[in-house]
Motif scaffolding. Sequence first.
Motif, short mmCIF file in Angstrom:
data_model
loop_
_atom_site.label_atom_id
_atom_site.label_comp_id
_atom_site.label_asym_id
_atom_site.label_seq_id
_atom_site.Cartn_x
_atom_site.Cartn_y
_atom_site.Cartn_z
N ASP A 97 5.20 21.56 -11.64
CA ASP A 97 6.39 21.57 -10.79
C ASP A 97 6.47 20.31 -9.94
OD1 ASP A 97 7.11 24.02 -11.83
OD2 ASP A 97 6.40 25.18 -10.09
N LEU A 98 5.33 19.87 -9.42
CA LEU A 98 5.32 18.65 -8.62
C LEU A 98 5.66 17.43 -9.47
CD1 LEU A 98 2.23 19.25 -6.31
CD2 LEU A 98 4.64 19.16 -5.63
N GLU A 99 5.14 17.41 -10.68
CA GLU A 99 5.47 16.31 -11.59
C GLU A 99 6.96 16.31 -11.91
OE1 GLU A 99 4.23 14.82 -16.02
OE2 GLU A 99 2.65 15.68 -14.76
N THR A 100 7.51 17.51 -12.12
CA THR A 100 8.95 17.62 -12.38
C THR A 100 9.74 17.10 -11.19
OG1 THR A 100 8.63 19.53 -13.83
CG2 THR A 100 10.82 19.26 -12.87
N LEU A 101 9.30 17.48 -9.99
CA LEU A 101 9.97 17.00 -8.78
C LEU A 101 9.90 15.49 -8.67
CD1 LEU A 101 11.42 17.65 -6.12
CD2 LEU A 101 9.17 17.95 -5.08
N GLN A 102 8.71 14.92 -8.94
CA GLN A 102 8.58 13.46 -8.89
C GLN A 102 9.49 12.80 -9.92
OE1 GLN A 102 4.32 13.02 -9.35
NE2 GLN A 102 4.04 12.76 -7.16
N ASN A 103 9.61 13.39 -11.09
CA ASN A 103 10.49 12.83 -12.12
C ASN A 103 11.95 12.91 -11.70
OD1 ASN A 103 8.35 12.12 -13.79
ND2 ASN A 103 8.42 14.06 -14.91
N ARG A 104 12.33 14.01 -11.05
CA ARG A 104 13.71 14.15 -10.60
C ARG A 104 14.03 13.19 -9.48
NH1 ARG A 104 15.83 20.22 -11.49
NH2 ARG A 104 14.72 20.47 -13.42
N LEU A 105 13.01 12.81 -8.74
CA LEU A 105 13.19 11.87 -7.64
C LEU A 105 12.67 10.48 -8.02
CD1 LEU A 105 12.07 14.16 -4.68
CD2 LEU A 105 14.40 13.64 -5.40
N SER A 106 12.84 10.13 -9.29
CA SER A 106 12.31 8.86 -9.79
C SER A 106 12.92 7.65 -9.06
CB SER A 106 12.55 8.74 -11.29
OG SER A 106 13.94 8.76 -11.56
N PHE A 107 14.04 7.83 -8.44
CA PHE A 107 14.69 6.75 -7.69
C PHE A 107 14.02 6.51 -6.33
CE2 PHE A 107 16.82 10.77 -6.92
CZ PHE A 107 16.74 10.87 -5.55
N ALA A 108 13.16 7.43 -5.89
CA ALA A 108 12.52 7.29 -4.59
C ALA A 108 11.65 6.04 -4.59
CB ALA A 108 11.68 8.52 -4.27
N ILE A 109 11.63 5.35 -3.47
CA ILE A 109 10.96 4.05 -3.37
C ILE A 109 9.85 4.09 -2.33
CG2 ILE A 109 13.00 2.77 -4.11
CD1 ILE A 109 13.44 2.07 -1.11
N ASN A 110 9.00 3.09 -2.37
CA ASN A 110 8.01 2.84 -1.34
C ASN A 110 8.38 1.52 -0.67
OD1 ASN A 110 6.23 5.04 -1.82
ND2 ASN A 110 5.43 3.97 -3.61
N ILE A 111 8.29 1.50 0.66
CA ILE A 111 8.52 0.24 1.36
C ILE A 111 7.27 -0.07 2.18
CG2 ILE A 111 11.03 0.41 1.39
CD1 ILE A 111 10.90 1.36 4.26
N SER A 112 7.10 -1.34 2.45
CA SER A 112 5.90 -1.78 3.18
C SER A 112 6.00 -1.40 4.65
CB SER A 112 5.75 -3.30 3.07
OG SER A 112 6.74 -3.95 3.85
N LEU A 113 4.87 -1.44 5.32
CA LEU A 113 4.82 -1.14 6.75
C LEU A 113 5.70 -2.12 7.52
CD1 LEU A 113 3.68 0.50 9.08
CD2 LEU A 113 1.71 -1.02 9.10
N ASN A 114 5.68 -3.39 7.14
CA ASN A 114 6.53 -4.39 7.80
C ASN A 114 8.00 -4.07 7.63
OD1 ASN A 114 4.41 -5.85 8.84
ND2 ASN A 114 4.32 -7.27 7.12
N GLU A 115 8.37 -3.61 6.45
CA GLU A 115 9.76 -3.23 6.22
C GLU A 115 10.14 -2.02 7.08
OE1 GLU A 115 11.01 -4.27 1.71
OE2 GLU A 115 9.28 -2.94 1.92
N LYS A 116 9.23 -1.04 7.17
CA LYS A 116 9.50 0.15 7.97
C LYS A 116 9.70 -0.22 9.44
CE LYS A 116 6.97 3.32 5.05
NZ LYS A 116 5.82 4.21 4.89
N ILE A 117 8.91 -1.17 9.91
CA ILE A 117 9.02 -1.59 11.31
C ILE A 117 10.36 -2.29 11.54
CG2 ILE A 117 8.08 -3.20 13.02
CD1 ILE A 117 5.29 -2.57 11.83
N GLY A 118 10.81 -3.02 10.55
CA GLY A 118 12.05 -3.79 10.70
C GLY A 118 13.32 -2.98 10.58
N TYR A 119 13.26 -1.78 10.03
CA TYR A 119 14.45 -0.96 9.84
C TYR A 119 14.63 0.04 10.96
CZ TYR A 119 14.47 -2.72 5.03
OH TYR A 119 14.50 -3.51 3.93
#
Length: 182
Positions: free
Chosen positions: A21-43
């Motif tokens: 189920d978790l794998e299915t969820l990850q596949n459905r949310l394949s558009f989800a991204i990771n951003i760097s700590l510096n990017e998080k601070i800047g937004y």
Amino acid sequence: MSHEHLNIEFEDADFELCKSDLETLQNRLSFAINISLNEKIGYRRMGKITHAFVEKSIILYRQYPELRVSFIPLDKWENDWAVYQRLLELQIKIKNLESRVADTLTMLGKQNTNAALNFYNNLKKAQKFNVPGTKAFVEDLGSFFKEQRKKPKKTKAVAKSKGKTANLKGKAAKPEDEEAKE
């Protein structure tokens, strides 16, 4: 509700289904991204006030087409806002689930540690009565406590200074109160 003695049935089949189920969820949310700590601070983070600001802005943008600009297509903005709101709802559910799993792990960790300590203490008692084979087990399990024994002991000066530390009411703080703060 007391959680002292959990009795959970979570078989391999259920575990495999959860992973699937978790794998299915990850596949459905394949558009989800990771951003760097510096990017998080800047937004900017979207809190309640910013959420209300964006919500009101999109309503006005929708209601007054004469105020729209070409570089902000309404359909794209509406889609981004809808996706944001759906993901926000999912995030709340995921955080709730993560919190419950973490709490369950904490309680199961406590139960397992207590069981192991009880077993170890019973082995030590059995060793005192010369029960065959217990000496090797006590030595083997006792080796796990050697690292804990190597912790530096508090000096008398440190202990005295902690005992004299004042709390907010001006009374001497208890040493356990000071340890809780650390």
